[in-house]
Design an enzyme around this catalytic site. Structure first.
Site, mmCIF file in Angstrom:
data_model
loop_
_atom_site.group_PDB
_atom_site.id
_atom_site.type_symbol
_atom_site.label_atom_id
_atom_site.label_comp_id
_atom_site.label_asym_id
_atom_site.label_seq_id
_atom_site.Cartn_x
_atom_site.Cartn_y
_atom_site.Cartn_z
ATOM 1 N N LYS A 54 0.839 -1.198 0.000
ATOM 2 C CA LYS A 54 0.000 0.000 0.000
ATOM 3 C C LYS A 54 0.876 1.251 0.000
ATOM 4 O O LYS A 54 0.610 2.211 -0.724
ATOM 5 C CB LYS A 54 -0.937 -0.014 1.223
ATOM 6 N N GLN A 98 -4.308 -1.744 9.832
ATOM 7 C CA GLN A 98 -4.179 -3.053 9.178
ATOM 8 C C GLN A 98 -4.773 -4.155 10.064
ATOM 9 O O GLN A 98 -4.407 -4.300 11.225
ATOM 10 C CB GLN A 98 -2.694 -3.332 8.884
ATOM 11 N N ASP A 121 -10.922 2.650 4.479
ATOM 12 C CA ASP A 121 -11.186 1.212 4.343
ATOM 13 C C ASP A 121 -12.691 0.947 4.267
ATOM 14 O O ASP A 121 -13.119 -0.134 3.885
ATOM 15 C CB ASP A 121 -10.606 0.460 5.556
#
Ligand code: NDP
Length: 295
Positions: A54, A98, A121
């Protein structure tokens, strides 16, 4: 019949290029660059790899990437304090925690603490709630299902009026996928581990999305001829001919399914590249929201 391949790698690169151009324009017009903060707790190798990918993609597209790593024994307060600092930082537009987090942490509370406008997200309950409501839109849709929707759009498959069957109901893939397909006017069936006659349900799908985490479970005999098959699964299959001893396969048995389907995603090179591309798109959107509010 042999299905046409859905080239997620090429479509993912197309999305990335769109984001790169928009970021360059934002820099030129507003002297502002989108920023994505990643929060990694612990040293899980897979999570490390994902965060690294990412961050590299951010760099490639001109997005500022701010990496934060906390030790595996970080407390709930420490993680929430970091999120709160990132919430207050005007140079940070997106916050990505994460997952999975170490077991002692309250994942729900941490995701809830992310500012709604930085929830790139798309896992904040309010964003998920908006996704579920008719006539409302989430600020950000979760990246993997949003990527699947973009694949459908790119190949010209309009879900409206079609029967869509999703296998899997996780919070990050199956469930939001069902909401997005329903918003796009598909008639949606969600299958899971308690579903009776899985094959019977899948066989009715004009669009089939497999997000199970079980290697090659959806076979060609379960697919309606001409259906569009989106395989989200990523599994390691033993393969002594490969240097690393395995190859990646999906939740769909590609060899048999491609003989029946109209369109199919390969694994790798299908849904995978779309997830990161949509994260970049969400980060750009977060920066656009920030600038619009500021002006
Ligand atoms: P989860 O394990 O969270 O969810 C799996 C779902 O599959 C559950 O809803 C479960 O049902 C259902 N399921 C399990 N066994 C069966 C069965 N025998 N029959 C029918 N349904 C079943 O997985 P995720 O959603 O997180 O991920 C799914 C796959 O997608 C994995 O392979 C993962 O690696 C991959 N993935 C890929 C991404 C990408 O970018 N390409 C991103 C995220 C995930 P129940 O709810 O009843 O337990």
């Amino acid at each position: 019949m042999t299905a046409q391949l859905i080239d997620g790698k090429a479509i993912g690169l197309k999305v990335q290029e769109e984001v790169r151009l928009a970021v360059a324009k934002m820099k030129e017009e507003h002297d502002y660059v989108p920023g994505l903060a990643t929060v990694l707790v612990g040293d899980d190798p897979a999570s490390n790899t994902y965060v690294g990918m990412k961050q590299r993609t951010c760099k490639k597209l001109g997005i500022r990437s701010i990496g934060h790593t906390l030790p595996a024994d970080a407390t709930q307060e420490e993680v929430e304090k970091l999120v709160s600092e990132l919430n207050a930082d005007p140079t940070v537009n997106g916050i990505l925690v994460q997952l999975p987090l170490p077991g002692h942490l309250d994942e729900e509370a941490i995701l809830n603490s992310i500012d709604l406008e930085k929830d790139v997200d798309g896992f904040h309950p309010i964003n998920i709630g908006r996704l579920a409501m008719k006539g409302r839109d989430a600020l950000f849709a979760p990246c993997t299902p949003a990527g699947c929707m973009r694949l459908l759009e790119e190949i010209g498959v309009d879900p409206s009026g079609k029967d869509a069957v999703i296998v899997g109901r996780s919070n990050i893939v199956g469930q939001p996928m069902a909401m997005l397909l329903q918003k796009a006017n598909a008639t949606v069936t969600v299958c899971h581990s308690r579903t009776k006659d899985l094959a019977g349900h899948v066989r009715r799908g004009d669009i089939v999305v497999a997000a199970i985490g079980r290697m090659e479970m959806i076979t060609g005999d379960m697919i309606k001829p001409g259906a569009t098959v989106i395989d989200v699964g990523i599994n390691q299959k033993e393969d002594p001919t490969r240097k690393r001893g395995y190859r990646l396969v999906g939740d769909v048995d590609f060899e048999s399914a491609k003989e029946v389907a109209g369109w199919i995603t390969p694994v790798p090179g299908g849904v995978g590249p779309m997830t990161i591309a949509m994260l970049m798109q969400n980060t750009l959107r977060a920066a656009e929201i920030y600038l619009a509010k500021k002006s």
